[in-house]
Design a protein around this motif. Structure first.
Motif, PDB file in Angstrom:
ATOM      1  N   MET A  40       1.666 -11.310  14.305  1.00 34.89           N
ATOM      2  CA  MET A  40       1.794 -10.236  13.314  1.00 34.89           C
ATOM      3  C   MET A  40       0.465 -10.007  12.632  1.00 34.89           C
ATOM      4  N   LEU A  41       0.133  -8.726  12.514  1.00 40.48           N
ATOM      5  CA  LEU A  41      -1.134  -8.353  11.895  1.00 40.48           C
ATOM      6  C   LEU A  41      -0.974  -8.284  10.377  1.00 40.48           C
ATOM      7  N   GLU A  42      -1.902  -8.906   9.690  1.00 36.79           N
ATOM      8  CA  GLU A  42      -1.930  -8.733   8.246  1.00 36.79           C
ATOM      9  C   GLU A  42      -3.304  -8.191   7.856  1.00 36.79           C
ATOM     10  N   ILE A  43      -3.311  -7.127   7.065  1.00 36.91           N
ATOM     11  CA  ILE A  43      -4.565  -6.564   6.564  1.00 36.91           C
ATOM     12  C   ILE A  43      -4.455  -6.510   5.040  1.00 36.91           C
ATOM     13  N   GLU A  44      -5.367  -7.186   4.387  1.00 31.52           N
ATOM     14  CA  GLU A  44      -5.298  -7.225   2.918  1.00 31.52           C
ATOM     15  C   GLU A  44      -5.831  -5.960   2.287  1.00 31.52           C
ATOM     16  N   ASN A  45      -6.876  -5.401   2.911  1.00 33.79           N
ATOM     17  CA  ASN A  45      -7.567  -4.291   2.264  1.00 33.79           C
ATOM     18  C   ASN A  45      -8.122  -3.369   3.344  1.00 33.79           C
ATOM     19  N   ILE A  46      -7.920  -2.076   3.176  1.00 34.77           N
ATOM     20  CA  ILE A  46      -8.488  -1.129   4.141  1.00 34.77           C
ATOM     21  C   ILE A  46      -9.436  -0.197   3.409  1.00 34.77           C
ATOM     22  N   ARG A  75      -3.376   4.646   8.377  1.00 32.47           N
ATOM     23  CA  ARG A  75      -4.194   5.800   8.779  1.00 32.47           C
ATOM     24  C   ARG A  75      -3.456   7.126   8.661  1.00 32.47           C
ATOM     25  N   ASP A  91     -12.114   1.562   8.299  1.00 31.99           N
ATOM     26  CA  ASP A  91     -11.592   2.616   9.157  1.00 31.99           C
ATOM     27  C   ASP A  91     -12.572   3.776   9.209  1.00 31.99           C
ATOM     28  N   LEU A  92     -13.015   4.099  10.434  1.00 26.94           N
ATOM     29  CA  LEU A  92     -14.008   5.167  10.600  1.00 26.94           C
ATOM     30  C   LEU A  92     -13.344   6.508  10.895  1.00 26.94           C
ATOM     31  N   ALA A  93     -12.004   6.538  10.750  1.00 26.59           N
ATOM     32  CA  ALA A  93     -11.262   7.719  11.200  1.00 26.59           C
ATOM     33  C   ALA A  93     -11.644   8.981  10.431  1.00 26.59           C
ATOM     34  N   PHE A 117     -11.860   3.166   3.663  1.00 24.91           N
ATOM     35  CA  PHE A 117     -12.189   4.385   4.390  1.00 24.91           C
ATOM     36  C   PHE A 117     -13.548   4.867   3.882  1.00 24.91           C
ATOM     37  N   MET A 155       0.847  -1.191   0.000  1.00 29.40           N
ATOM     38  CA  MET A 155       0.000   0.000   0.000  1.00 29.40           C
ATOM     39  C   MET A 155       0.881   1.239   0.000  1.00 29.40           C
ATOM     40  N   LEU A 159     -12.148  -0.845  12.576  1.00 26.86           N
ATOM     41  CA  LEU A 159     -10.989  -0.421  13.348  1.00 26.86           C
ATOM     42  C   LEU A 159     -11.395   0.652  14.350  1.00 26.86           C
ATOM     43  N   GLY A 160     -11.008   0.430  15.591  1.00 26.76           N
ATOM     44  CA  GLY A 160     -11.213   1.463  16.606  1.00 26.76           C
ATOM     45  C   GLY A 160      -9.883   2.139  16.861  1.00 26.76           C
ATOM     46  N   LEU A 209      -5.326  -4.666  18.527  1.00 27.68           N
ATOM     47  CA  LEU A 209      -5.259  -5.245  17.188  1.00 27.68           C
ATOM     48  C   LEU A 209      -3.958  -5.999  16.955  1.00 27.68           C
ATOM     49  N   CYS A 228      -7.280   0.471  17.820  1.00 25.40           N
ATOM     50  CA  CYS A 228      -6.275  -0.542  17.469  1.00 25.40           C
ATOM     51  C   CYS A 228      -5.397  -0.965  18.646  1.00 25.40           C
TER      52      CYS A 228
END
Lengths: 149, 265, 760
Positions: free
Chosen positions: B1-7, A64, B47-49, B9, A1, B29-30, B35, B32
């Protein structure tokens, strides 16, 4: 990303993995002052500023960071040097591994606490662990640095 | 370890809700805070940021705390500091340190229904309600009982009353999770007595509340209310303490919180 | 004195605070190293029946996956000790037999961490699972064995794997049983100390590569660079000359990095692949898969007459060394060494260090003295109560004094007990009583509603280096324009030994400290030193620095005499100036420039080597004021007074911080730090969320005072300070809590729950 953000005043495009946290990214980009001590958000070593406020970079998702301002101690050379002189005058830096993150918190505290007391300082810094110093020498340094009565 | 494929927004709450309902295994996601613990693979993170949920606002009869408001903001914002004697602020002030509190969110703590949570206990004592997008308002108490899920928490709503409240806890070390926590409040002749981290979730103690309503708050009734709480609640063991110990300190925490309220009244 | 006894800032301090790259992971980052990860046993006792790495090897980016089939079978110990190490050779790089949850099963090296972790998950292992030995008190002669075969030991340490014994020991002076039977007052109690984690902020890590000469280069966060090289040489079958060790800044250690827990893994990867490798332990691995303070069960018997003359001390110890015996014999011995000399000529120390299927015990600041002090000093407090005496007065009446001899003091030979050449412990006690207002405060007072403050005390001794074994060296080079390079391998890990050595050299050489460069990074250029342990830095390396610097002054006078054409005796040296007469004189700078040139042709290098005949003990008298909430059992150390005899204080700042840091570590040990295991032997306190070290909010006042003695064998009269500091809090605090509540806790840590459940 990929995203664009600002680190120490410079705009930069970051490449990162989806699950990556900011501490890892910053070290990969050469901001080696950022240390990691715990993996659980417990120790404060990785403290950097996000939009001027101290945060744990180990708990902040890099994904973020679009359009934010990140500050590490590398950008605060003069201020950090000033506080460092107080800290080393007490011998309280010891192994030094927690010192950059601790200093980032102290510098933020100096901006934030209008009327610092020993109690409010201790409370502000509670999230910065140190196994070497026993904390007392750190407080002696801060009291002198901030001119606490 | 955290893996996130897609985020993702989402641009608005509707989109967020459609995503969380539409994509199995998607995660909101809050702050984190939890997390990164353990090894986790997330296909889609939401992500609600960027939805402006990081505000604390006052209405005529409520204080509304956005789900993405950090614990540090709860601790320092004039509205939350001024609410119910600052009981919310007090409930978060020993959670690790300012840096963590600037990361983790009140919405994250609440949505996770963490049984050891300090702010949940405090929120219960001031009748907090939760607004979920597309679903409406639910009391925190009902939510903790397991009602609703897989929705988007928008804000935590605290009704404005003449709350006088207090928070007490016992910890093995100051920044540790509570062995037991307690929040009480008084508004007029109405009382709330809440005990959390038993180690299971926070509960209101209606026997103690009713007793106080009937007898008023005095030094003596505070002691009795504490005893009632210990008698009414179940306590269990975890590494921070035994059920037996919790049962023994429960009346003390309730009593001390009530005496604080009595002092402030 | 210009530098000795002064509050000198550490020479590397400002750079470290500003985050200048200085630690292993900072300096290793640019060599594209393979990232090493380790698959670990989920069982406390098991054997690998089958292991299949095919799928793991197939993950793109994986460089190698190593199992026990791929590595040398050599047995060894990872303890950082001078050869011949007392610790049993009971481990291998990888072993099909797994002895604790976390024991190493396989090593993966890959292009990055994510790939390495994906590969780890694809290793298929079939285990035969056995019932583990988890309880220290039933480990001895248990039918279940932690080690099926007897490990090699370099000499007899009492190791007997068939009984689960890693080490056994018995030392008796006089007839203890006979004396006990004659005593009017006898105390017999059993005390339990828990495992404690080092919790240094920088986790374990090492980085390896092959250098341009084909040598294995190892950069590691260690206290023991020379021992690391020796271990790697033995384990990998490489001559020591083929191994280069680099020791950057170390982010804390406290004895943890006196065991070479991690270096072997990237090293074997580099040997197998020829590529650079980097291993950083997670905090979880640091908690679960390295070492911790040996948990112990100590039974103390004290005998005295009614007047309070202590006649006999007997200590029996059962030490839990976990799955491997790193430091098992020595930590076990030190329990006795640092307690028996204190009170009585007639004394005994005996017991066993036993294997269990838990994470290994190891070196941790105090090294057994901490556990021994808790037991002995608690028993002395109990004796004082039984005698109706003030515990401070009881100690003043009985403690060993300066110039006393005792057969249990380190450096004693049969029939020739060593003499305690320096002690101000009596003054330390009196000063501490004054500071804490003992006469008016002891034993306790009420503080408002439901709160009581209790007062308690304890004393302790440690050592300064290992007598007649550990020997360290310092070299000094005069550089071409008159500044010096002081080289040593005493391994600064934050405590400031680089600074201390610089201070001492500057004092002797009579130059500014910035005229001295301290080299302590690259072992190729450094003289031998066993490392930073056994509280040896100031006493051993500091003394070697004095010797080297004095020799440098003599060499400079000799060289100046030759150039000035006078006798060496005629050359006086004063603050950088060498002079024979008003017109025959030269500065160090002039001398150095000449000596490097064709005209002078004489590079000056001096050396100093020192090892102690004895191990002069530093002492502390510690006093605790503890407030207990009688309704919840919560306690807080309101005030802690530590009065310290470390001989001459070389650097007051660094000494004070050592004391304060050690006391906080001791308070943690006393009140809440505790390594815990699940019923199946999994270490559950595996993060800073579950294993809490004291934060700054957990600590009250700490007051430190120094009562200097003069140790004739030490540099400028100095002794050690690094370890003795964490021994007194636990017994002083538990005594204070007893005095406040009537609840005597003989089982550390003394938590709020134990206090509340114990009151009444």
């Amino acid at each position: 990303m990929q995203l664009e953000t600002t680190i120490n005043g410079n705009k930069i495009v970051l490449d990162f993995a989806g699950g990556e946290f900011l501490a890892e990214t910053l070290r990969r980009y050469g901001y080696l002052s950022v240390k990691e001590g715990c993996d659980t958000g417990s120790c404060g070593l990785c403290t950097v500023w996000l939009d001027g406020a101290p945060v744990l970079s180990c708990t902040t998702l890099t994904a973020r960071m679009e359009d934010h301002e990140i500050t590490t101690i590398e950008a605060l050379n003069v201020e950090a040097e000033e506080f460092a002189q107080f800290l080393v005058a007490e011998g309280a830096e010891q192994c030094g591994f927690c010192a950059p993150g601790f200093t980032m918190t102290v510098l933020a505290m100096r901006r934030e606490l209008k009327h610092p007391t020993v109690e409010s300082i201790n409370h502000y810094l509670a999230g910065n662990l140190c196994r070497c110093s026993g904390y007392k020498g750190q407080m002696r340094a801060i009291v002198k640095y901030m001119g606490v009565e | 370890m955290l893996e996130i494929e897609n985020i993702i927004f989402p641009a608005n709450l509707g989109e967020a809700l459609a995503t969380v309902r539409g994509i199995p295994g998607s995660v909101v996601l809050g702050g984190c805070g939890y997390l990164r613990l353990g090894s986790r693979k997330i296909r889609t993170a939401i992500d609600l940021a960027r939805l402006g949920l990081d505000k604390i606002v006052e209405t005529a009869d409520t204080v509304e705390i956005g789900a993405m408001v950090t614990l540090r903001d709860v601790e320092t914002d004039a509205l939350t500091v001024g609410l119910a004697g600052g009981v919310l602020a007090k409930s978060v002030e020993n959670i690790v340190g300012v840096q963590l509190r600037k990361c983790v969110t009140l919405g994250g703590s609440v949505a996770g229904r963490y049984p050891f949570s300090d702010p949940i206990t405090a929120l219960m004592a001031v009748d907090a309600e939760l607004l979920f997008h597309g679903r409406g308002v639910i009391s925190l108490q009902d939510y903790l009982e397991g009602k609703w899920g897989r929705d988007i928490l928008v804000k935590i709503i605290v009704p404005k009353r003449q709350w006088i409240a207090a928070f007490t806890s016992v910890r093995k070390s100051v920044t540790d999770y509570a062995v037991l926590n307690c929040a009480v409040s008084k508004s007029g002749q109405d009382y709330r007595v809440v005990v959390g981290s038993r180690p299971s979730r926070a509960l209101r103690v209606t026997t103690a509340e009713n007793f106080l309503r009937e007898n008023g708050l005095t030094k003596k009734s505070a002691v009795r209310a504490g005893e009632l709480a210990a008698e009414s609640l179940q306590f269990g063991d975890n590494p921070r303490g035994s059920g037996e110990y919790r049962k023994k300190i429960c009346p003390v925490l309730v009593k001390r919180a009530l005496l604080e309220v009595l002092d402030a009244a | 004195m210009k530098y000795i006894g002064k509050r000198i800032p550490k020479i590397d301090g400002v750079g470290l605070v500003k985050g200048v790259p200085a630690y292993t992971s900072d300096l290793a980052i640019n060599n594209n190293a393979l990232i090493v990860k380790i698959l670990r046993s989920p069982h406390a006792s098991a054997r690998i029946i089958h292991i299949d790495t095919t799928d793991a090897m197939a993950v793109p980016g994986v460089e190698c996956v190593l199992t026990y089939k791929d590595v040398p079978e050599t047995a060894f110990t990872l303890a950082g000790q001078s050869f011949p190490e007392p610790s049993p050779y009971d481990r291998r790089i990888l072993d099909p037999v797994l002895r604790y949850v976390g024991d190493e099963v396989a090593i993966v090296a890959a292009s990055n961490e994510r790939v390495a972790l994906r590969a780890l998950a694809k290793i298929k292992v079939e285990y035969e699972v056995f019932t583990p030995v988890l309880d220290v008190e039933s480990a001895l002669d248990n039918e279940l064995k932690v080690h099926a075969t007897q490990p090699h030991t370099n000499f007899d340490v009492g190791c007997d794997a068939s009984r689960n014994v890693a080490a056994a020991h018995s030392l008796e002076f006089g007839d203890v049983e006979a004396e006990l039977s004659r005593c009017e007052v006898v105390i017999e109690q059993t005390y339990r100390t828990q495992a404690q984690a080092h919790a240094m902020m920088e986790t374990y890590r090492a980085s390896t590569s092959i250098d341009v000469h084909g040598r294995l280069q190892v950069m590691t966060s260690t206290q023991i660079p020379y021992h690391v090289r020796r271990h790697l040489s033995v384990i990998l079958g490489l001559p020591k000359s083929k191994i280069k060790i680099l020791k950057p800044r170390v982010g804390g250690s406290f004895g943890g990095k006196q065991t070479a827990s991690v270096e072997i893994f990237p090293a074997i990867v580099t040997m197998k692949t020829g590529k650079a490798a980097h291993l950083v332990y997670t905090r979880q691995e640091t908690f679960c898969c390295t070492t911790s303070r040996h948990a112990m069960v100590l039974t103390v018997r004290l005998g005295a007459d009614k007047q309070g003359n202590i006649k006999v001390v007997d200590i029996h110890t059962l030490s839990d060394t976990g799955a491997y015996g790193e430091h098992a014999p020595t930590v076990f011995w030190v329990v006795g060494q640092k307690t028996l000399p204190l009170y009585s000529a007639i004394c005994r120390y005996h017991g066993h260090a036993v294997y269990t299927n838990k994470a290994p015990g190891g070196a941790l600041r105090g090294y057994g003295a901490t556990q021994g002090t808790f037991a002995l000093e608690s028993a002395v407090n109990e004796l004082a109560e039984k005698l109706g005496m003030d515990p401070a007065e009881l100690r003043l009446k009985n403690l060993i004094k300066e110039n006393d001899a005792h057969e249990a003091l380190c450096g004693s030979l049969p029939g020739r007990p060593a003499v305690l050449a320096s002690s101000s412990l009596d003054r330390c006690i009196k000063k501490g009583m004054e500071l804490i207002n003992w006469k008016n405060s002891f034993p306790a007072k009420d503080i408002g509603a439901n709160k009581r403050r209790g007062y308690g005390m304890a004393v302790t001794m440690q050592g300064s280096g290992i007598a007649q074994i550990d020997t360290g060296s310092v070299t000094i080079k005069l550089n071409e324009d008159g500044f010096f390079t002081v080289s040593h391998a005493a391994s600064d890990m934050g405590q400031g030994s680089d600074t201390m050595i610089c201070q001492i050299a500057a004092e002797v050489l009579e130059v500014e400290m910035d005229q001295i460069i301290v080299a302590s990074f690259d072992l190729d250029t450094l003289p031998y030193d066993p490392g930073a342990y056994a509280s040896s830095g100031t006493y051993v390396a500091g003394k070697a620095a004095v010797i080297a610097a004095e020799q440098m002054v003599a060499q400079m006078r000799g060289a100046a005499a030759r150039i000035l054409d006078v006798s060496a005796e005629a050359v006086a040296y004063d603050s950088g100036l060498l002079s024979a007469s008003a017109d025959k004189k030269m500065s160090i700078s002039e001398l150095a420039t000449t000596l490097c040139s064709f005209a002078g042709m004489d590079q000056l290098i001096s050396k100093g080597t020192y090892g102690g005949e004895t191990s002069p003990p530093p002492f502390i008298a510690g006093f605790a004021e503890v407030e207990v909430d009688l309704e919840t059992g919560e306690s807080k150390v309101i005030d802690y007074v530590a009065v310290v005899d470390c001989g001459t204080v070389i650097n007051e700042n660094l000494a004070r911080i050592q004391v304060e840091g050690g006391i906080v570590m001791g308070i943690g040990l006393g009140l809440f730090e505790e390594v815990r295991y699940s019923g199946k032997g999994r270490l559950t306190t595996n993060s800073f969320m579950e294993y809490k070290i004291p934060s700054r909010l957990d600590i009250g006042e700490i007051r430190v005072a120094f009562e200097e003695s003069h140790e004739p064998t030490g540099p400028y009269g100095a002794k050690s300070i690094g370890e003795v500091v964490c021994n007194t809090p636990a017994p002083a605090i538990t005594e204070a809590i007893y005095n406040a509540t009537g609840m005597r806790c003989r089982n550390l840590p003394v938590t709020a729950e134990k206090i509340l459940m114990g009151i009444e």
